[in-house]
Design an enzyme around this catalytic site. Sequence first.
Site, PDB file in Angstrom:
ATOM      1  N   ASP A 209      37.038  31.880  36.651  1.00  0.00           N
ATOM      2  CA  ASP A 209      38.001  32.953  36.881  1.00  0.00           C
ATOM      3  C   ASP A 209      37.355  34.297  36.554  1.00  0.00           C
ATOM      4  OD1 ASP A 209      40.713  34.373  36.818  1.00  0.00           O
ATOM      5  OD2 ASP A 209      41.299  32.302  37.153  1.00  0.00           O
ATOM      6  N   HIS A 241      43.326  38.106  34.659  1.00  0.00           N
ATOM      7  CA  HIS A 241      43.734  36.850  35.272  1.00  0.00           C
ATOM      8  C   HIS A 241      43.194  35.635  34.536  1.00  0.00           C
ATOM      9  CE1 HIS A 241      44.132  33.749  38.424  1.00  0.00           C
ATOM     10  NE2 HIS A 241      45.115  34.496  38.871  1.00  0.00           N
ATOM     11  N   ASN A 337      48.471  31.696  48.589  1.00  0.00           N
ATOM     12  CA  ASN A 337      49.679  32.525  48.562  1.00  0.00           C
ATOM     13  C   ASN A 337      50.253  32.833  49.929  1.00  0.00           C
ATOM     14  OD1 ASN A 337      49.699  32.854  45.854  1.00  0.00           O
ATOM     15  ND2 ASN A 337      48.979  34.944  45.849  1.00  0.00           N
ATOM     16  N   SER A 445      49.653  32.591  41.671  1.00  0.00           N
ATOM     17  CA  SER A 445      48.560  32.428  40.724  1.00  0.00           C
ATOM     18  C   SER A 445      48.885  31.592  39.504  1.00  0.00           C
ATOM     19  CB  SER A 445      48.081  33.802  40.247  1.00  0.00           C
ATOM     20  OG  SER A 445      47.551  34.530  41.289  1.00  0.00           O
TER      21      SER A 445
END
Length: 807
Positions: A209, A241, A337, A445
Amino acid sequence: MACAGTLVAGTAGAANAAPGPHAAPSPAGLERHSVTLLTGDVVQVERQPGGKQAATVQPGPGREKIRFHQQEVDGHLSVFPEDVTPRLAAKQVDRTLFDVTELIAEGYADEQSATLPLILGYRKGADLRQTSVAADLGVTLSSVNGRSARASKANAAAFWTSSANSAIERISLDRKVRASLDRSVPQIGAPEAWAAGFDGTGTTVAVLDTGYDPAHPDLAGRVTGAVNFTTSPDTTDHFGHGTHVASTIAGSGAASGGRLKGAAPGAKLLVGKVLDDDGSGYESWVLAGMEWAAHSGAKAVNMSLGGGPTDGTDPLSLGLDALSEQTGTLFVVAAGNDGDQGAYTIGSPGTADAALTVGAVGRDEKLASFSSRGPRLGDNAVKPDITAPGVGIVAARAAGTAMGDVVDDHYTAASGTSMATPHVAGSGGVVVVVDDHYTAASGTSMATPHVAGAAAILAQQHPDWTGRQLKDALASTSLTASGLSVFEQGGGRVDVARAVKQKVFATGTLDLGALENGTAPVSKEVTYTNTGTTPVSLKLALDAKSLAGVPAGDGIRLGKSTVDVPAGGRVTVTITGDPAKLAAGTYSGRLTATADGVVVHTSLGADKTAPRHKVTLSALDLHGKPAVAPWLLMYGEDYRFDLNTWLGGGSMTVELGAGVYYLTAEVDGGGDGLTVFQVVLPELRITGDTAIVLDARKAVKVEIQTPKPAEQAGIWSYYTYRELGPRRIANYAMQFDYTRELRVTPTPKVTTGAFEFGSRWSRIAPPLTVNVLGGRDPLTNRYLPGSPKLDGRRLLLGPVSKSSPAS
């Protein structure tokens, strides 16, 4: 003179030529971009309000006689130099490298980037350290037998030439990837697993990440190693994130008095920073992180990141499958998404076969509108595999960041499928203020880390299990929601409490693949595993139907209706797909097995394709001899049968599904090269094996009538436009003025959809007229390149033979 031509992505007309590489500021509502292709040719793109696009091509040095073809298919504009066709047809080059719509969207327009990021795949046995291509080479990517590279746009032509006769087997765009718990952890049953003694202790989960905040109380003592694969200066999370994701997996909840724990608070974490401080990165960074994580002892790897939809053959997906096979590591990946765009929106690397691909649900167990849907692009395989809470998720905030909505000094709220898988996907959701200290955001997410944490819990209980077993156990024991297909939820919402307590699990996802008329039935096995100490008798029930709601009936059938699974053993049950008993369509369903206190299920998929037929393509020149077709395109309603290829002088046989197709091809008719021959078949019906001959002799001249004598000067172009069902396909070709004539095969009026052909010419008064004394016909003449121009009238005398009567 500068050679440039204008091609318009529409059904009529052509825009004026766009300016050079450094375009002037665009008028309001107008976008202008310059894109250098891998061949060194420069494309100027002008986007007008309403969606119409125009492309102007500036050939690279020494490429002034190359012809260019443009396609706009389903909204994507591509420009192909004709000499790339053989390498495209052989799948040696990624077509995305010529998709200017995608290149602009990814930030590779010339005003944004001076280089093209690439992944170079090498032939088996090639020494990856010894290369001779004109590019800056980066990290070695063993999982795909390749290396990352950067090709300078200023030197693109040299790279293209040097890569042609090298050990390079495939050139792919190094695509960008992006980062796509108060009530959510109890929702998946984690506290019940903790109470049974399983909280992930003794297991390690890798988080790929944006890094992590080493000073956050919830992550104190959790991270055992961190490596930076980006160009950012360190592994610290400056975006927010990665910290959010990591705490959802294994956070201690220390900053909340233990209330906001992660799903597996006993697990340790490895952190691979593969996304930079803006939350984005390259596939090569991610691949390098995947290789490190899989070989560093991680039982599961959380990937809350992703790119666009693929068919599972992109570098990230192939690397994931290879690493899963080599190491037994489970990769837990966010679905994406893009659910608001409908089906076929699962992003890479969630498209990989071995990935445990995670969608998102809310607290009400309803599928989040943003959660990407299957089936997988290309083969209609089942994806996602599972879902998890991804709406309104509260988790740790990295110091100095503002991702999501700040809850207090330590926590933020965010949502998304990445939080079910920790990946960075955009938010794309709704923000709700809870109070002065807590807020919740929704996106894709937030679902993935819940599943990664569940995998850690299950791995603690079964330390000898492989990633495949962990994936099957979690998917087959998940909580299925009524009214949703497997292409929306996979098995259902992760239920780690059931996965820990229940002693029986099954194959999580099974694809029967393509079922074709005239072929034998396809049979595959579902495996039932009993980890308990007593045998279990299971009753089996199969429910499958097409996307149109047509029941599969006996077309998809079970080998038996009950099965006994011995203690500590496993048994298999056969599922058969019979093409002779299925109507064409994509099928999905679920095989459910039940016993007292036991429920396990397998998500099923099958694709009954239209009947396939062999189609043999060949071309003939003006003399009826075999000819080259340097550019051949064929499209139908089903994009899986699209054909972008060439003929090298012989014939080619392909298999196409029955249906209506549109074909356009350029054929080398022979002669002096001054004439282009285009064969267009706008409504070609494939109903059986057939041969299609592209005959240049059937083409007729396109006559351009002007009030006074005129001839072609500069760039000219022609186009075809076709509508087939929901598809919109535009093809353009650009010619320079050394080509003087266009011949096209006449076409009947189409009976389905729309079809249009057009051409654009630039005609001027003839700059040179030659008459021969003695009453002979005028000569065809033209200036040679670089020739001085004559002014006025000249009398030219040539040598004659006195012995010739004509003289």
